[in-house]
Design an enzyme around this catalytic site. Structure first.
Site, PDB file in Angstrom:
ATOM      1  N   GLU A  66       0.806  -1.222   0.000  1.00 20.47           N
ATOM      2  CA  GLU A  66       0.000   0.000   0.000  1.00 20.47           C
ATOM      3  C   GLU A  66       0.837   1.269   0.000  1.00 20.47           C
ATOM      4  OE1 GLU A  66      -0.623  -2.571   2.023  1.00 20.47           O
ATOM      5  OE2 GLU A  66      -2.567  -3.301   1.327  1.00 20.47           O
ATOM      6  N   HIS A 111     -10.394  -4.514  10.531  1.00 23.97           N
ATOM      7  CA  HIS A 111     -11.102  -4.307   9.257  1.00 23.97           C
ATOM      8  C   HIS A 111     -12.385  -3.528   9.518  1.00 23.97           C
ATOM      9  CE1 HIS A 111      -8.419  -7.524   8.013  1.00 23.97           C
ATOM     10  NE2 HIS A 111      -8.803  -7.401   6.764  1.00 23.97           N
TER      11      HIS A 111
HETATM   12  C1  LIG Z   1      -2.117  -4.475   4.557  1.00 30.61           C
HETATM   13  C2  LIG Z   1      -3.184  -5.296   3.986  1.00 30.61           C
HETATM   14  N1  LIG Z   1      -3.492  -5.177   2.678  1.00 30.61           N
HETATM   15  C3  LIG Z   1      -4.471  -5.922   2.131  1.00 30.61           C
HETATM   16  C4  LIG Z   1      -5.165  -6.814   2.889  1.00 30.61           C
HETATM   17  C5  LIG Z   1      -6.308  -7.613   2.286  1.00 30.61           C
HETATM   18  N2  LIG Z   1      -5.890  -8.993   2.150  1.00 30.61           N
HETATM   19  C6  LIG Z   1      -6.183  -9.896   3.094  1.00 30.61           C
HETATM   20  S1  LIG Z   1      -5.476 -11.353   2.793  1.00 30.61           S
HETATM   21  C7  LIG Z   1      -4.790 -10.800   1.367  1.00 30.61           C
HETATM   22  C8  LIG Z   1      -3.940 -11.709   0.564  1.00 30.61           C
HETATM   23  C9  LIG Z   1      -2.794 -12.203   1.349  1.00 30.61           C
HETATM   24  O1  LIG Z   1      -2.051 -13.074   0.596  1.00 30.61           O
HETATM   25  P1  LIG Z   1      -0.927 -13.957   1.260  1.00 30.61           P
HETATM   26  O2  LIG Z   1      -0.040 -13.106   2.081  1.00 30.61           O
HETATM   27  O3  LIG Z   1      -0.307 -14.731   0.171  1.00 30.61           O
HETATM   28  O4  LIG Z   1      -1.704 -14.895   2.264  1.00 30.61           O
HETATM   29  P2  LIG Z   1      -2.832 -15.979   1.914  1.00 30.61           P
HETATM   30  O5  LIG Z   1      -4.128 -15.255   1.897  1.00 30.61           O
HETATM   31  O6  LIG Z   1      -2.497 -16.602   0.620  1.00 30.61           O
HETATM   32  O7  LIG Z   1      -2.791 -16.941   3.057  1.00 30.61           O
HETATM   33  C10 LIG Z   1      -5.128  -9.481   1.141  1.00 30.61           C
HETATM   34  C11 LIG Z   1      -4.720  -8.703  -0.028  1.00 30.61           C
HETATM   35  C12 LIG Z   1      -4.838  -6.899   4.263  1.00 30.61           C
HETATM   36  N3  LIG Z   1      -5.497  -7.712   5.100  1.00 30.61           N
HETATM   37  N4  LIG Z   1      -3.840  -6.158   4.770  1.00 30.61           N
END
Ligand SMILES: Cc1ncc(C[n+]2csc(CCOP(=O)(O)OP(=O)(O)O)c2C)c(N)n1
Ligand SMILES: [Mg+2]
Lengths: 335, 332
Positions: A61, A129
């Site tokens: 971000e 959230h």
């Molecule tokens: C700082 C932030 N940006 C965006 C999100 C929204 N978000 C939640 S999970 C996710 C994907 C995360 O991917 P990864 O780190 O690969 O973990 P996975 O979900 O595959 O376990 C996103 C974009 C968030 N929770 N926090």
């Protein structure tokens, strides 16, 4: 055509991208085929028409808000999306230290025409959230802040924001989007509007009277504007005639519209989702006191969340979120 | 894609006791059953908000946590149920939290994305992607400064490696030689976005050399491989030779969140990973042993099913928080 806020924003983005090739979207999961069009479907399907202008970012971000700022300086007009308003805090440095201040620091040489979109509100997801992060941007000179509560306003304000030469933050409420299908949200409140076929904007910096009344002015935005209308209906049955002003522009405030209402009623209730201390209602109350204090018949009432992080359990969250009932109680106290 | 059904060879299983191996199987089966039942409950509207589940990733949670001592710590993410169960939180204390009851592991104040129990070595899961990485580094710093032997295993996803917090957190762990294992569960997607769209190098492990720390890529659906790699990493950490970066290759066999139909995951890819279901990868190997029969595994699956069903019933009976709880716990 009757559209939800999610659909109205989508059509606004599409129309602005057609109108101006400098407009593009930047954010996480916004244009992935088979994906969701951002967290709340706003950009769903736009990648089909605007392949090169729907840019999916890494989860970075602070990085992509900086990228948007840089692109804006050199003539692009980015629309940046965060999945939840809470993640604006990850991008705080780029927004607060750069996007908002570059114009001033450059003595007016630089302009940063970017739009930032952020969903807010407590919706059963727990504290990280849920925050109403509007408050962190109202005191950031250089940024304009709007918060539409209807689909008509969402479309018109987004278009005005894209055409404005400053960074504009648009706060959207998760319970007002009207997202459909797998992304539908429980507890949704109807915020759909008839949307005209022709191009229109809702000017930044303007409030809207949602209900005329003579005895008390209720000031609110986003979900709280809807709750205030519900409260006003209840108050009417008790013989209290409330005026509801959708503040809509959080920076700057439309003190013309607000002042006219306050002078008429002499009584003010300000409703805010989010902790009471240090909130936007505090700024608004002070601003009203300074400008129209002599026409107040009673001290200003604030209805807000307690000074706690948003709780998860529904019983607690419902107590955190101001209710129509609490708005009524505040109005009654003034009369 | 590989058509073979992956399994753990008899040779690799032989050094371990039957009890230990069945324990791994049971813990993974428990997590799968928990997540499947929670999915029904969520879809039926019994749980608010959203939910991130870990079906298909059980071996990473169980492999890592079974290599840790009970007093060691983990940090977790928006997808914490498996980590929590693997670290020893009970299905009941998690379910009561998911139902928003006052007796949940966070008194109903945290919810699905913030599951934790400090007494079991798990602070509330951090749902800001990568937000837990500097925190894990700080926990390891505290352990080092207080001359404690505990290590910290820090779970995060592939997506988290694009955040500044990843870089900043890992680099500080590295320069101060902290006892922390950075555990990247690389399931190839951050939400709907494939890892190839957000980094030129699909492998996370190349980052390790950038920070001057050891890193290993592990078959993350092979619970024994994860266990062995973690045990070794923990040993290194306890000798003052941390941190270590582990990249565990795995796959999310369920939606990212809520009712996600996963239309962005190609069918062949899903099927290929289906042949590497971590519970079956272990199960197929276990029955090659003389002392383990398919019926043993079936008994375990029935047992965990009963355990989860009972916990759901018990959790439903728990009391809601009261409004008096609303404003407590804000300050210490
Ligand atoms: C700082 C932030 N940006 C965006 C999100 C929204 N978000 C939640 S999970 C996710 C994907 C995360 O991917 P990864 O780190 O690969 O973990 P996975 O979900 O595959 O376990 C996103 C974009 C968030 N929770 N926090
Ligand atoms: Mg991932």
């Amino acid at each position: 055509m009757r559209l939800s806020i999610a659909e109205a924003l989508r059509s606004a983005i599409a129309e602005e991208m057609r109108r101006d090739p400098a407009v593009f979207c930047l954010g996480e999961d916004i244009g992935v085929p088979g994906g969701w069009g951002g967290a709340f479907t706003v950009t769903l399907g736009l990648e089909k028409e605007f392949q090169d202008r729907m840019i999916d970012t890494p989860i970075s971000e602070n990085g992509f808000f900086g990228v948007a700022t840089g692109a804006a300086i050199l003539g692009m007009r980015p629309i940046v999306d965060v999945q939840y308003g809470d993640f604006l805090l990850c991008a705080m440095d780029q927004i607060h230290s750069n996007a908002s201040m570059l114009r001033y620091m450059s003595g007016g040489a630089v302009k940063v025409p970017m739009v930032m979109r952020a969903p807010v509100g407590a919706t059963g997801r727990g504290a990280q959230h849920a925050r109403n992060t509007e408050r962190f941007f109202v005191g950031a000179p250089g940024i304009k802040v709007v918060a539409p509560s209807t689909a008509y306003d969402a479309k018109g304000l987004l278009k005005a924001a894209v055409r404005d030469d400053n960074p504009v933050m648009i706060f959207e409420h998760k319970l007002l989007y009207g997202s459909k299908g797998a992304r539908a949200e429980t507890g949704t409140v109807d915020a759909t509007s008839e949307i005209p076929d022709e191009d229109y904007v809702v000017p930044l910096g303007t409030a809207a009277i949602r209900r005329q009344g003579t005895q008390v002015t209720i000031l609110a935005w986003l979900l709280m504007a809807h709750f205030s209308l519900t409260a006003a209906q209840q108050l009417e049955t008790e013989g209290i005639d409330a005026e509801v002003v959708d503040v809509r522009s959080l920076s700057p405030f439309d003190y013309d519209t607000i002042g006219e209402s306050v002078r008429k009623t002499g009584r003010v209730v300000i409703v805010e989702e989010g902790p009471k201390t240090g909130g936007i209602a505090a700024e608004l109350a002070a601003g009203i006191m300074e400008r129209f204090g002599d026409s107040l018949l009673a001290p200003i009432e604030r209805v807000a969340s307690p000074d706690i992080p948003a709780p998860f359990a529904p019983v607690l969250e419902n107590a955190y979120r101001p209710s129509p009932q609490r708005i009524c109680e505040a109005a009654r106290r003034l009369l | 894609m590989n058509q073979e059904r992956l399994y753990i060879s008899l040779e690799r299983l032989t050094p371990y006791s039957k009890e230990f191996l069945l324990g791994l199987y049971e813990r993974m089966a428990l997590i799968r059953e928990f997540e499947e039942q929670v999915k029904y409950l969520f879809l039926a509207g019994s749980m608010p908000g959203t939910i991130h589940q870990c079906q298909g990733q059980e071996a990473t949670a169980v492999g890592v946590c079974s290599a840790l001592a009970p007093q060691d710590y983990i940090t977790s993410t928006h997808r914490p149920h498996g980590h929590a169960l693997a670290k020893g939180l009970t299905p009941l204390e998690i379910l009561t939290e998911l139902f928003g009851k006052g007796t949940g592991c966070c008194k109903g104040k945290g919810g699905s994305m913030h599951i934790g129990n400090m007494e079991k070595g798990m602070p509330p899961a951090i749902a800001i992607v990568a937000g837990g990485i500097p925190i894990a580094t700080g926990m390891a710093l505290a352990n080092k400064m207080q001359k404690r032997q505990e290590v910290v295993a820090c779970f995060f996803g592939d997506g988290a490696t694009s955040e500044g917090a990843f870089h900043e957190g890992v680099n500080m762990g590295a320069i101060w030689n902290l006892p922390v294992i950075y555990v990247c569960e690389n399931n190839f997607y951050g939400a709907s976005t494939h890892v190839s769209k957000v980094t030129r190098k699909e492998s996370v492990i190349d980052r390790a050399s950038g920070y001057g720390i050891p890193g290993h890529t592990i078959e993350g659906n092979d619970v024994l491989a994860v266990y062995e790699a973690t045990r070794q990493a923990a040993e290194e950490c306890r000798k003052g030779r941390g941190p270590v970066l582990l990249e565990l290759l795995t796959y999310r066999m369920t939606g990212h969140s809520r009712r996600d139909p996963c239309l962005y995951q190609p069918k062949e890819e899903r099927e290929a990973w289906g042949r590497r279901d971590p519970i079956e990868v272990l199960g197929r190997g276990l029955v090659l042993r003389d002392d383990i029969q398919e019926s043993d595994l079936e008994r375990i699956r029935n047992k965990v099913n009963q355990e989860i069903m009972d916990a759901i019933e018990d959790a439903r009976q728990e009391p809601e928080p009261t409004l008096a709880d609303l404003t407590t716990d804000v300050y210490a």
